[in-house]
Motif scaffolding. Sequence first.
Motif, mmCIF file in Angstrom:
data_model
loop_
_atom_site.group_PDB
_atom_site.id
_atom_site.type_symbol
_atom_site.label_atom_id
_atom_site.label_comp_id
_atom_site.label_asym_id
_atom_site.label_seq_id
_atom_site.Cartn_x
_atom_site.Cartn_y
_atom_site.Cartn_z
ATOM 1 N N GLY A 52 0.958 -1.200 0.115
ATOM 2 C CA GLY A 52 0.138 0.057 0.083
ATOM 3 C C GLY A 52 0.871 1.380 0.018
ATOM 4 O O GLY A 52 0.203 2.400 0.037
ATOM 5 N N ALA A 53 2.133 1.096 0.050
ATOM 6 C CA ALA A 53 2.906 2.338 0.048
ATOM 7 C C ALA A 53 2.873 3.242 -1.272
ATOM 8 O O ALA A 53 2.742 2.479 -2.289
ATOM 9 N N ARG A 54 3.350 4.536 -1.314
ATOM 10 C CA ARG A 54 3.631 4.969 -2.335
ATOM 11 C C ARG A 54 5.022 4.996 -2.665
ATOM 12 O O ARG A 54 5.626 5.580 -1.705
ATOM 13 N N VAL A 55 5.593 4.481 -3.907
ATOM 14 C CA VAL A 55 7.084 4.185 -3.836
ATOM 15 C C VAL A 55 7.708 4.847 -5.061
ATOM 16 O O VAL A 55 7.146 4.911 -6.008
ATOM 17 N N THR A 56 8.859 5.590 -4.694
ATOM 18 C CA THR A 56 9.643 6.017 -5.664
ATOM 19 C C THR A 56 11.060 5.270 -5.668
ATOM 20 O O THR A 56 11.577 5.219 -4.560
ATOM 21 N N LEU A 57 11.353 4.498 -6.622
ATOM 22 C CA LEU A 57 12.420 3.659 -6.717
ATOM 23 C C LEU A 57 13.357 4.569 -7.628
ATOM 24 O O LEU A 57 13.425 4.667 -8.728
ATOM 25 N N VAL A 58 14.775 4.788 -6.804
ATOM 26 C CA VAL A 58 15.898 5.390 -7.706
ATOM 27 C C VAL A 58 16.820 4.288 -8.022
ATOM 28 O O VAL A 58 17.489 3.728 -7.202
ATOM 29 N N ALA A 59 16.890 3.992 -9.467
ATOM 30 C CA ALA A 59 17.686 2.749 -9.755
ATOM 31 C C ALA A 59 18.712 3.176 -10.312
ATOM 32 O O ALA A 59 18.925 3.854 -11.386
ATOM 33 N N ALA A 60 19.983 2.679 -9.870
ATOM 34 C CA ALA A 60 21.269 2.940 -10.505
ATOM 35 C C ALA A 60 21.833 1.585 -11.120
ATOM 36 O O ALA A 60 22.049 0.537 -10.729
ATOM 37 N N ASN A 61 21.831 1.750 -12.577
ATOM 38 C CA ASN A 61 22.095 0.785 -13.543
ATOM 39 C C ASN A 61 21.714 -0.592 -13.436
ATOM 40 O O ASN A 61 22.457 -1.550 -13.176
ATOM 41 N N VAL A 62 20.226 -0.725 -12.881
ATOM 42 C CA VAL A 62 19.570 -1.846 -12.844
ATOM 43 C C VAL A 62 19.233 -2.610 -14.207
ATOM 44 O O VAL A 62 18.429 -1.638 -15.106
ATOM 45 N N VAL A 74 5.212 1.531 -9.213
ATOM 46 C CA VAL A 74 6.247 2.093 -8.542
ATOM 47 C C VAL A 74 6.880 3.134 -9.526
ATOM 48 O O VAL A 74 7.080 2.903 -10.646
ATOM 49 N N ASP A 75 6.940 4.345 -9.029
ATOM 50 C CA ASP A 75 7.896 5.509 -9.972
ATOM 51 C C ASP A 75 9.176 5.077 -9.923
ATOM 52 O O ASP A 75 9.723 4.999 -8.831
ATOM 53 N N VAL A 76 9.561 5.090 -11.209
ATOM 54 C CA VAL A 76 11.182 4.629 -11.265
ATOM 55 C C VAL A 76 12.020 5.867 -11.833
ATOM 56 O O VAL A 76 11.472 6.682 -12.581
ATOM 57 N N VAL A 77 13.137 6.273 -11.130
ATOM 58 C CA VAL A 77 13.967 7.322 -11.566
ATOM 59 C C VAL A 77 15.330 6.673 -12.081
ATOM 60 O O VAL A 77 15.963 5.968 -10.887
ATOM 61 N N GLU A 78 15.806 6.705 -13.057
ATOM 62 C CA GLU A 78 16.956 6.030 -13.466
ATOM 63 C C GLU A 78 18.080 6.938 -13.240
ATOM 64 O O GLU A 78 18.311 7.937 -13.729
#
Length: 235
Positions: A52-62, A74-78
Amino acid sequence: SAVTPAVQDLAGTRAVVSAGGTREPLDPVRFLGNRSSGRQGVALAAVAARRGARVTLVAANVAADVLARAGATVDVVEVETGEQLREAVRTAAKDADVVVMAAAVADYRPASTAPAKMKKSGQAPVLHLVETTDVLRELVTDPPRAGQTVVGFAAETGDGDGDVLDHGRAKARRKGADLLVVNAVGAGLGFGTTTNDVTVLDREGRTVATGAGTKDAVAGVVWDAVRDLVGRPSA
Ligand code: CTP
Ligand code: CA
């Protein structure tokens, strides 16, 4: 299973999770990096979103196939470098209740980045490195939002100075995060594997939870510990 909705005990929680490993460029084609796959961070983001969380995923080279497991909500920031990760995490954290630093951030980066590809010269170069900002430490000393919960990860091996937990406890006290998730790495554990074995410590280095199993199971243990700490059981 996929048909059973998770308990929405993180409803109303806004979370930022960093995942993956940073790359520090030497020149346009080369970098200093690490072996973090991002799987544990992606699992943390996915499990939080399911609860149920609102999630931002900061993804480094995934890798794209790993990133896809975060799920559509999930909101993704690369990002690529540690400095980009720092900026993205701090920006997203302005509206977050919890920040989980699962990314492997470089401790050092090249002092300068060559603007063009470095040529082979017959003389082996010496690489000059400078320390990067400790993003986790800075979240503790200069929080983007007052009162937010900060969670760190530590991949440790035992050595002559102590075992995995000795190192973890010392790091927990040094870092000042609300929780530190200590992960034993080495033969068949941690990096590049699909299961983990973790101990969750508080800022004093006391054990508050342990867990083993898949990265989703470990993520569940971490979010249970966060929920208990924040004390917001809802829905
Ligand atoms: N971390 C960070 N910024 C850095 C280095 C680490 O935010 N520049 C965070 C990681 O995301 C992790 C935690 O700090 O949540 C612990 O990282 P780790 O590498 O285990 O700790 P260090 O303090 O860098 O100690 P060392 O590498 O010497 O074990
Ligand atoms: Ca480090």
